[in-house]
Motif scaffolding. Structure first.
Motif, mmCIF file in Angstrom:
data_model
loop_
_atom_site.group_PDB
_atom_site.id
_atom_site.type_symbol
_atom_site.label_atom_id
_atom_site.label_comp_id
_atom_site.label_asym_id
_atom_site.label_seq_id
_atom_site.Cartn_x
_atom_site.Cartn_y
_atom_site.Cartn_z
ATOM 1 N N GLN A 1 -4.519 25.965 -8.658
ATOM 2 C CA GLN A 1 -3.140 26.210 -8.339
ATOM 3 C C GLN A 1 -2.681 25.285 -7.027
ATOM 4 N N MET A 2 -3.503 25.167 -6.105
ATOM 5 C CA MET A 2 -3.501 24.344 -5.048
ATOM 6 C C MET A 2 -3.445 22.832 -5.581
ATOM 7 N N LYS A 3 -4.302 22.436 -6.112
ATOM 8 C CA LYS A 3 -4.414 21.121 -6.650
ATOM 9 C C LYS A 3 -3.098 20.753 -7.450
ATOM 10 N N GLU A 4 -2.725 21.494 -8.328
ATOM 11 C CA GLU A 4 -1.289 21.457 -9.029
ATOM 12 C C GLU A 4 -0.084 21.075 -7.973
ATOM 13 N N LYS A 5 -0.107 21.904 -7.077
ATOM 14 C CA LYS A 5 1.198 21.855 -6.089
ATOM 15 C C LYS A 5 0.996 20.582 -5.107
ATOM 16 N N TRP A 6 -0.391 20.586 -4.622
ATOM 17 C CA TRP A 6 -0.488 19.446 -3.661
ATOM 18 C C TRP A 6 -1.433 18.260 -4.024
ATOM 19 N N GLY A 7 -1.892 18.227 -5.170
ATOM 20 C CA GLY A 7 -2.836 16.977 -5.509
ATOM 21 C C GLY A 7 -1.998 15.797 -5.872
ATOM 22 N N MET A 8 -2.694 14.599 -5.874
ATOM 23 C CA MET A 8 -2.273 13.588 -6.317
ATOM 24 C C MET A 8 -1.869 13.408 -7.839
ATOM 25 N N GLN A 9 -0.711 12.935 -8.144
ATOM 26 C CA GLN A 9 -0.478 12.559 -9.729
ATOM 27 C C GLN A 9 -0.777 11.291 -10.015
ATOM 28 N N MET A 10 -1.991 11.532 -10.663
ATOM 29 C CA MET A 10 -2.390 9.936 -11.251
ATOM 30 C C MET A 10 -2.769 10.352 -12.815
ATOM 31 N N LYS B 1 3.847 5.870 -5.228
ATOM 32 C CA LYS B 1 3.614 6.126 -7.106
ATOM 33 C C LYS B 1 2.691 7.242 -7.095
ATOM 34 N N MET B 2 1.822 7.508 -6.346
ATOM 35 C CA MET B 2 0.832 8.654 -6.534
ATOM 36 C C MET B 2 1.296 10.120 -6.195
ATOM 37 N N LYS B 3 2.311 10.185 -5.630
ATOM 38 C CA LYS B 3 3.147 11.299 -5.314
ATOM 39 C C LYS B 3 2.313 12.144 -4.506
ATOM 40 N N MET B 4 2.035 11.275 -3.352
ATOM 41 C CA MET B 4 0.919 12.119 -2.535
ATOM 42 C C MET B 4 1.639 13.007 -1.670
ATOM 43 N N LYS B 5 1.304 14.298 -1.312
ATOM 44 C CA LYS B 5 1.777 15.230 -0.678
ATOM 45 C C LYS B 5 1.052 15.585 0.519
ATOM 46 N N MET B 6 1.650 15.575 1.709
ATOM 47 C CA MET B 6 1.039 15.738 3.026
ATOM 48 C C MET B 6 1.388 17.205 3.380
ATOM 49 N N GLY B 7 0.476 17.774 3.954
ATOM 50 C CA GLY B 7 0.722 18.992 4.534
ATOM 51 C C GLY B 7 0.135 20.311 3.917
ATOM 52 N N MET C 1 0.942 -1.105 0.101
ATOM 53 C CA MET C 1 0.240 0.123 0.014
ATOM 54 C C MET C 1 0.791 1.157 0.027
ATOM 55 N N MET C 2 1.896 1.164 0.783
ATOM 56 C CA MET C 2 2.856 2.308 0.937
ATOM 57 C C MET C 2 3.617 2.880 -0.517
ATOM 58 N N ASP D 1 -5.297 8.012 -15.816
ATOM 59 C CA ASP D 1 -6.279 7.542 -15.518
ATOM 60 C C ASP D 1 -6.139 5.978 -15.416
ATOM 61 N N ASN D 2 -5.027 5.313 -16.022
ATOM 62 C CA ASN D 2 -4.733 4.000 -15.769
ATOM 63 C C ASN D 2 -4.186 3.522 -14.715
ATOM 64 N N MET D 3 -3.072 4.626 -14.075
ATOM 65 C CA MET D 3 -2.657 4.242 -12.841
ATOM 66 C C MET D 3 -3.740 4.429 -11.549
ATOM 67 N N GLN D 4 -4.794 5.271 -11.981
ATOM 68 C CA GLN D 4 -5.611 5.429 -10.883
ATOM 69 C C GLN D 4 -6.476 4.113 -10.767
ATOM 70 N N MET D 5 -6.877 3.281 -12.000
ATOM 71 C CA MET D 5 -7.426 1.989 -11.741
ATOM 72 C C MET D 5 -6.535 1.119 -11.326
ATOM 73 N N GLU D 6 -5.121 1.103 -11.715
ATOM 74 C CA GLU D 6 -4.299 -0.074 -11.238
ATOM 75 C C GLU D 6 -4.095 0.038 -10.020
ATOM 76 N N GLY D 7 -3.721 1.355 -9.388
ATOM 77 C CA GLY D 7 -3.505 1.701 -7.800
ATOM 78 C C GLY D 7 -4.654 1.384 -6.946
ATOM 79 N N MET D 8 -5.746 1.641 -7.628
ATOM 80 C CA MET D 8 -7.119 1.257 -6.726
ATOM 81 C C MET D 8 -7.287 -0.128 -6.482
#
Ligand SMILES: [Cu+2]
Length: 402
Positions: free
Chosen positions: A373-382, A352-358, A346-347, A384-391
């Motif tokens: 702007q906030m989403k660009e800077k802090w959002g998860m980078q996925m 891989k999704m480049k999750m950013k905390m804080g 899971m980690m 569509d393909n990865m989203q499916m695979e990741g989940m």
């Protein structure tokens, strides 16, 4: 403080005070049949996980008694607070006048020590619900119980019913647990055996993901924060209901009354039927392993097997403990295994999704839209393909479904 802030504060306190005194209730105007209960809250010694500690009981027990109602009744519930601290009872999921919702300082005045509050409302729904203290951390100490409301007309086919209230128990003072969590150490994870040792992380090729977690000041992968020495069903780690006979259909009314634990549930015996969720009937579906989150309720109809007693098993989401109920008699008809979650996988997925905390909270500036702007800077980078695979992989990490 800005002048507008002060005006808002004054306005809110007036509205708040008004909401707490105005009962918005006319009483039993429709002359509905009346049902009365008294719930007495006390501080007393209880032993739920190997040693006596102070708990908070409802009518001398944890969980408190089941409140049985019929749809169309008018209920009067006296809540007597015999504790040394103020309290409250919130009726979770119930449709009622705001004054009786039981959230202190918001809808209802707190119940001071030695005082009794009379709640009264008409029952306008049916299903499985629950009640709990809405004051400080009293719910963790034991102030919770179940509500069962029979419908005007019975539409489901079953012979008997059984309430199963799930909970987590700590021998520490809940306030100390809170203080400990704020320090952000991994001691609880180590103590409950769910910490992910670094050598395993390296062996699985997940060091990069781990470093990524550390850089964001996250502890290594874990699902739950608190160490609980026991998980309980109706107040016990193992509970037996031998009175049920082979072939009988039992409606289980399952409530997760935990303070912080969600569970995987699994049933022995043939085809458990999920019939209701959060008090509402659903299109019945045959389903075994099912996840229940804190405060949710699920009703299942199970059939007592011919060849033994049906096992109902719950496992804490992080795999740190379990509890069992048996229905019927004879050899155990075991529930299917619930595997422990693979937290290293899971980690890796999360990294891989480049999750950013804080990320900072959005300021209230109606004139300036910073969301993108906030989403660009802090959002998860996925993509569509990865989203499916990741989940999909995260699901597998959580549990091997049938
Ligand atoms: Cu609630």
């Amino acid at each position: 403080m800005k002048i507008t802030t002060i005006i808002y504060l004054v306005l809110f306190s007036i509205v708040g005070a008004y909401a707490q005194t105005e009962k918005s209730v006319e009483g039993n105007v429709d002359n509905l049949p009346v049902r009365e209960y008294t719930l007495t809250l006390r501080e007393e010694q209880v032993n739920k996980a190997g040693k006596p500690v102070m708990g908070m009981t409802v009518n001398g027990q944890i969980p408190g008694p089941t409140l049985d109602f019929n749809e169309g009744e008018y209920v009067i519930i006296y809540v007597k607070n015999e504790m040394s601290v103020e309290s409250s009872i919130h009726w979770h999921g119930m449709l009622l006048p705001n004054f009786y919702d039981g959230v202190p300082y918001l809808s209802t005045p707190p119940i001071e020590p030695g005082k009794t509050l009379k709640y009264e409302f008409a029952i306008k729904q049916n299903g499985t619900y629950w009640y709990h203290s809405h004051t400080m951390l009293q719910e963790q100490s034991g102030v919770f119980g179940s509500i069962v409301i029979q419908p005007k007309e019975k539409t489901l086919d079953y012979d008997m019913e059984q309430v199963l209230v799930l909970s987590d128990w700590t021998n520490e003072k809940p306030r100390d647990v809170m203080r400990f969590l704020k320090r952000g150490t991994e001691w609880y994870n180590i103590r409950k055996g769910t910490a992910t040792p670094l050598n395993q992380v390296i062996a699985r090729g997940a060091l990069g993901a781990q470093v990524d977690f550390w850089r964001q000041r996250m502890e290594s992968a874990d699902i739950a924060d608190i160490y609980y020495p026991a998980f309980l069903i109706n107040g016990k780690e193992n509970v037996e209901y031998p009175e049920f006979k082979p072939g009988e259909k039992i409606r289980l009314r399952i409530i997760d009354g935990s303070a912080s634990t969600s569970f995987w549930m699994a049933f022995g015996g043939p085809d458990p039927l999920l019939v209701s969720a959060d008090g509402k009937d659903v299109v019945p579906v045959k389903r075994n392993k099912t996840f229940i989150a804190v405060a949710e309720t699920y009703d299942f109809i199970v059939t007592i097997p011919e060849n033994g007693k049906l096992e109902f098993k719950i496992m804490a989401q992080d795999g740190s403990g379990s509890a069992t109920a048996y229905l019927g008699q004879g050899p155990i008809v075991a529930a299917p295994d619930v595997s422990r979650p693979d937290k290293i996988a899971m980690m890796q997925q999360m990294a891989k999704m480049k999750m950013k905390m804080g990320a900072p909270a959005l300021k209230f500036r109606p004139g300036k839209d910073e969301r993108y702007q906030m989403k660009e800077k802090w959002g998860m980078q996925m993509d569509d393909n990865m989203q499916m695979e990741g989940m999909k992989e995260m699901d597998m990490g959580m549990m091997n479904e049938d």
